[in-house]
Motif scaffolding. Structure first.
Motif, PDB file in Angstrom:
ATOM      1  N   ARG A 121      -5.786  -9.815  11.050  1.00 36.30           N
ATOM      2  CA  ARG A 121      -6.168  -9.097   9.834  1.00 36.30           C
ATOM      3  C   ARG A 121      -7.468  -8.314   9.994  1.00 36.30           C
ATOM      4  O   ARG A 121      -7.557  -7.142   9.625  1.00 36.30           O
ATOM      5  CB  ARG A 121      -6.320 -10.066   8.659  1.00 36.30           C
ATOM      6  CG  ARG A 121      -4.988 -10.625   8.135  1.00 36.30           C
ATOM      7  CD  ARG A 121      -5.247 -11.562   6.969  1.00 36.30           C
ATOM      8  NE  ARG A 121      -6.010 -10.921   5.925  1.00 36.30           N
ATOM      9  CZ  ARG A 121      -5.479 -10.211   4.932  1.00 36.30           C
ATOM     10  NH1 ARG A 121      -4.188 -10.076   4.841  1.00 36.30           N
ATOM     11  NH2 ARG A 121      -6.252  -9.644   4.036  1.00 36.30           N
TER      12      ARG A 121
ATOM     13  N   LYS B 238      -0.772 -12.828   5.233  1.00 40.39           N
ATOM     14  CA  LYS B 238      -1.762 -13.051   4.167  1.00 40.39           C
ATOM     15  C   LYS B 238      -2.449 -14.391   4.342  1.00 40.39           C
ATOM     16  O   LYS B 238      -1.848 -15.342   4.857  1.00 40.39           O
ATOM     17  CB  LYS B 238      -1.070 -13.059   2.794  1.00 40.39           C
ATOM     18  CG  LYS B 238      -0.234 -11.849   2.495  1.00 40.39           C
ATOM     19  CD  LYS B 238      -1.047 -10.592   2.479  1.00 40.39           C
ATOM     20  CE  LYS B 238      -0.180  -9.377   2.202  1.00 40.39           C
ATOM     21  NZ  LYS B 238      -0.870  -8.147   2.574  1.00 40.39           N
TER      22      LYS B 238
ATOM     23  N   THR C 126      -2.629  -6.331   8.135  1.00 40.89           N
ATOM     24  CA  THR C 126      -2.859  -7.113   6.912  1.00 40.89           C
ATOM     25  C   THR C 126      -1.556  -7.586   6.284  1.00 40.89           C
ATOM     26  O   THR C 126      -1.572  -8.070   5.152  1.00 40.89           O
ATOM     27  CB  THR C 126      -3.669  -6.298   5.888  1.00 40.89           C
ATOM     28  OG1 THR C 126      -2.988  -5.063   5.653  1.00 40.89           O
ATOM     29  CG2 THR C 126      -5.075  -6.020   6.397  1.00 40.89           C
ATOM     30  N   GLY C 127      -0.438  -7.450   7.014  1.00 37.90           N
ATOM     31  CA  GLY C 127       0.831  -7.992   6.501  1.00 37.90           C
ATOM     32  C   GLY C 127       0.761  -9.503   6.332  1.00 37.90           C
ATOM     33  O   GLY C 127       1.082 -10.027   5.267  1.00 37.90           O
TER      34      GLY C 127
ATOM     35  N   ILE D 147       4.821  -9.313  10.481  1.00 30.57           N
ATOM     36  CA  ILE D 147       5.790  -8.618   9.628  1.00 30.57           C
ATOM     37  C   ILE D 147       5.828  -7.123   9.955  1.00 30.57           C
ATOM     38  O   ILE D 147       6.880  -6.493   9.864  1.00 30.57           O
ATOM     39  CB  ILE D 147       5.442  -8.861   8.126  1.00 30.57           C
ATOM     40  CG1 ILE D 147       6.534  -8.338   7.195  1.00 30.57           C
ATOM     41  CG2 ILE D 147       4.102  -8.236   7.744  1.00 30.57           C
ATOM     42  CD1 ILE D 147       7.698  -9.247   7.056  1.00 30.57           C
ATOM     43  N   GLU D 148       4.699  -6.580  10.424  1.00 32.13           N
ATOM     44  CA  GLU D 148       4.654  -5.147  10.776  1.00 32.13           C
ATOM     45  C   GLU D 148       5.594  -4.835  11.945  1.00 32.13           C
ATOM     46  O   GLU D 148       6.033  -3.694  12.095  1.00 32.13           O
ATOM     47  CB  GLU D 148       3.231  -4.724  11.152  1.00 32.13           C
ATOM     48  CG  GLU D 148       2.284  -4.563   9.967  1.00 32.13           C
ATOM     49  CD  GLU D 148       1.534  -5.833   9.608  1.00 32.13           C
ATOM     50  OE1 GLU D 148       1.946  -6.922  10.089  1.00 32.13           O
ATOM     51  OE2 GLU D 148       0.554  -5.764   8.857  1.00 32.13           O
TER      52      GLU D 148
ATOM     53  N   VAL E  98       9.740 -13.933   4.853  1.00 30.28           N
ATOM     54  CA  VAL E  98      10.624 -13.104   5.683  1.00 30.28           C
ATOM     55  C   VAL E  98      10.509 -13.530   7.145  1.00 30.28           C
ATOM     56  O   VAL E  98      11.518 -13.651   7.849  1.00 30.28           O
ATOM     57  CB  VAL E  98      10.282 -11.603   5.512  1.00 30.28           C
ATOM     58  CG1 VAL E  98      10.965 -10.761   6.588  1.00 30.28           C
ATOM     59  CG2 VAL E  98      10.703 -11.114   4.129  1.00 30.28           C
TER      60      VAL E  98
ATOM     61  N   GLY F 270      10.290  -4.912  10.887  1.00 30.40           N
ATOM     62  CA  GLY F 270      11.064  -3.787  10.373  1.00 30.40           C
ATOM     63  C   GLY F 270      10.161  -2.878   9.585  1.00 30.40           C
ATOM     64  O   GLY F 270       9.067  -3.273   9.189  1.00 30.40           O
ATOM     65  N   LYS F 271      10.575  -1.648   9.414  1.00 26.25           N
ATOM     66  CA  LYS F 271       9.791  -0.677   8.643  1.00 26.25           C
ATOM     67  C   LYS F 271      10.655  -0.200   7.484  1.00 26.25           C
ATOM     68  O   LYS F 271      11.877  -0.289   7.569  1.00 26.25           O
ATOM     69  CB  LYS F 271       9.431   0.534   9.529  1.00 26.25           C
ATOM     70  CG  LYS F 271       8.490   0.204  10.677  1.00 26.25           C
ATOM     71  CD  LYS F 271       7.055   0.567  10.315  1.00 26.25           C
ATOM     72  CE  LYS F 271       6.096   0.189  11.412  1.00 26.25           C
ATOM     73  NZ  LYS F 271       5.205  -0.896  11.097  1.00 26.25           N
ATOM     74  N   PRO F 272      10.033   0.326   6.421  1.00 24.21           N
ATOM     75  CA  PRO F 272      10.857   0.943   5.381  1.00 24.21           C
ATOM     76  C   PRO F 272      11.745   2.013   6.015  1.00 24.21           C
ATOM     77  O   PRO F 272      11.255   2.843   6.768  1.00 24.21           O
ATOM     78  CB  PRO F 272       9.822   1.574   4.426  1.00 24.21           C
ATOM     79  CG  PRO F 272       8.570   0.785   4.643  1.00 24.21           C
ATOM     80  CD  PRO F 272       8.596   0.378   6.103  1.00 24.21           C
TER      81      PRO F 272
ATOM     82  N   GLY G  88       5.012 -10.495  -4.540  1.00 24.09           N
ATOM     83  CA  GLY G  88       5.170 -10.064  -3.156  1.00 24.09           C
ATOM     84  C   GLY G  88       4.214 -10.683  -2.152  1.00 24.09           C
ATOM     85  O   GLY G  88       4.339 -10.434  -0.958  1.00 24.09           O
ATOM     86  N   PHE G  89       3.283 -11.497  -2.613  1.00 21.62           N
ATOM     87  CA  PHE G  89       2.241 -12.006  -1.707  1.00 21.62           C
ATOM     88  C   PHE G  89       2.806 -12.969  -0.664  1.00 21.62           C
ATOM     89  O   PHE G  89       2.374 -12.971   0.489  1.00 21.62           O
ATOM     90  CB  PHE G  89       1.140 -12.691  -2.523  1.00 21.62           C
ATOM     91  CG  PHE G  89      -0.122 -12.959  -1.747  1.00 21.62           C
ATOM     92  CD1 PHE G  89      -1.075 -11.972  -1.575  1.00 21.62           C
ATOM     93  CD2 PHE G  89      -0.357 -14.205  -1.181  1.00 21.62           C
ATOM     94  CE1 PHE G  89      -2.230 -12.205  -0.860  1.00 21.62           C
ATOM     95  CE2 PHE G  89      -1.513 -14.456  -0.465  1.00 21.62           C
ATOM     96  CZ  PHE G  89      -2.452 -13.452  -0.305  1.00 21.62           C
TER      97      PHE G  89
ATOM     98  N   ILE H 128       5.865 -12.957   0.430  1.00 18.53           N
ATOM     99  CA  ILE H 128       7.069 -12.397   1.051  1.00 18.53           C
ATOM    100  C   ILE H 128       6.949 -12.179   2.561  1.00 18.53           C
ATOM    101  O   ILE H 128       7.871 -12.541   3.306  1.00 18.53           O
ATOM    102  CB  ILE H 128       7.509 -11.100   0.313  1.00 18.53           C
ATOM    103  CG1 ILE H 128       7.921 -11.427  -1.124  1.00 18.53           C
ATOM    104  CG2 ILE H 128       8.632 -10.392   1.047  1.00 18.53           C
ATOM    105  CD1 ILE H 128       9.112 -12.357  -1.260  1.00 18.53           C
ATOM    106  N   PRO H 129       5.847 -11.615   3.079  1.00 17.80           N
ATOM    107  CA  PRO H 129       5.767 -11.471   4.536  1.00 17.80           C
ATOM    108  C   PRO H 129       5.982 -12.801   5.266  1.00 17.80           C
ATOM    109  O   PRO H 129       6.689 -12.848   6.292  1.00 17.80           O
ATOM    110  CB  PRO H 129       4.351 -10.931   4.762  1.00 17.80           C
ATOM    111  CG  PRO H 129       4.028 -10.202   3.501  1.00 17.80           C
ATOM    112  CD  PRO H 129       4.669 -11.022   2.410  1.00 17.80           C
TER     113      PRO H 129
END
Lengths: 160, 104
Positions: free
Chosen positions: A30, A39, A36-37, A77-78, A109, A81-83, A102-103, A105-106
């Motif tokens: 981080r 947390k 920063t994906g 998480i970065e 996932v 996958g990407k959007p 969403g906090f 979620i990384p």
């Protein structure tokens, strides 16, 4: 104490980063690498928000010293996958509206992706166990189960 | 949203599963939370906690802290000790406000 050079592979890129000997892997990702994906929810390994893959296994990056990752393979998480090019777990999470604040979620996932890598067709109990280390204070666990179950089907379908 | 459902009138969105616009950003870790931001000139605060469980603040000497390189402790003023103190102990009876001192 002097900073040390951490050499490891992060998201398929060999990297060298200056870290303090007391930096956790999460700090290094981080603060030093700008990823920063992952947390920091609790900093004590209870919440799972900092989950990353360490040589393919899901770990709480807040509990590992950065230098312990020397020579290892880290995926955040970065790097999953990407959007626009989402991992099947991410696709299913979007489709089923899993993220609320969403906090968490990384972390969820990453835990789910590692689970499906090891066990492509998990039972519901295995999915529950797989994300047992991840807390979601929006309490969105039911949708997570639905989404991961669907992603498991999709991932298995892709393989065959 | 372009999808329109027909009832007695045109209703937008009702009865449909609308994906969250921020879904892809949230599942990929792209969303920036407050702790993820690092604006230019960001200062870091250090909390000095009392070594005593219940005591009166008489004086806080910040001269050594201010002398360290990079420390910008100009925000420390006596006003910080004039703020009302919240009683967070779970007691049924109200307690008097703890006495506060000021930085000289």
């Amino acid at each position: 104490m002097a900073k040390q050079v951490l050499s490891c592979t992060v998201n398929d890129e060999p990297t060298e980063t200056l870290v303090q000997p007391w930096d956790t892997l999460l700090d290094a990702l981080r603060e030093r690498m700008g990823l920063t994906g992952p947390k920091e929810g609790c900093g004590t390994g209870d919440c799972g928000a900092c989950t990353v893959h360490f040589d393919g296994k899901p770990i709480a990056s807040c509990l590992l010293l950065a230098m312990q990752a020397r020579g290892h393979n880290v995926r955040t998480i970065e790097g999953l996958g990407k959007p626009g090019a989402l991992h099947p777990v991410q696709e299913a999470f979007v489709k089923h509206g899993v993220p609320q604040c969403g906090f968490c979620i990384p972390g969820v996932v990453m835990a789910a992706a590692a689970l499906l890598e090891e066990n492509p067709r998990p039972t519901e109990e295995e999915i529950r166990y797989g994300i047992a280390g991840n807390l979601c204070r929006c309490t969105g666990y039911t949708k997570m189960l639905t989404a991961i179950t669907e992603a498991a089907g999709a991932a298995a379908g892709r393989r065959s | 949203m372009s999808t329109v459902m027909k009832t007695t009138r045109d209703v937008k969105g009702i009865g449909l599963s609308i994906p969250r616009p921020d879904g892809p950003d949230k599942v990929t870790g792209q969303v920036q939370y407050v702790a993820d931001l690092s604006p230019r000139g960001l200062l870091h605060a250090k909390l000095l906690r009392s070594p005593h469980a219940h005591a009166k603040i008489v004086r806080i000497d910040v001269s050594k802290a201010k002398a360290l390189p990079g420390v910008r402790a100009n925000g420390i003023t006596s006003r910080m000790f004039e703020m009302p103190v919240m009683n967070i102990s779970m007691r049924s009876k109200p307690r008097p406000k703890p006495e506060c001192g000021t930085v000289p």
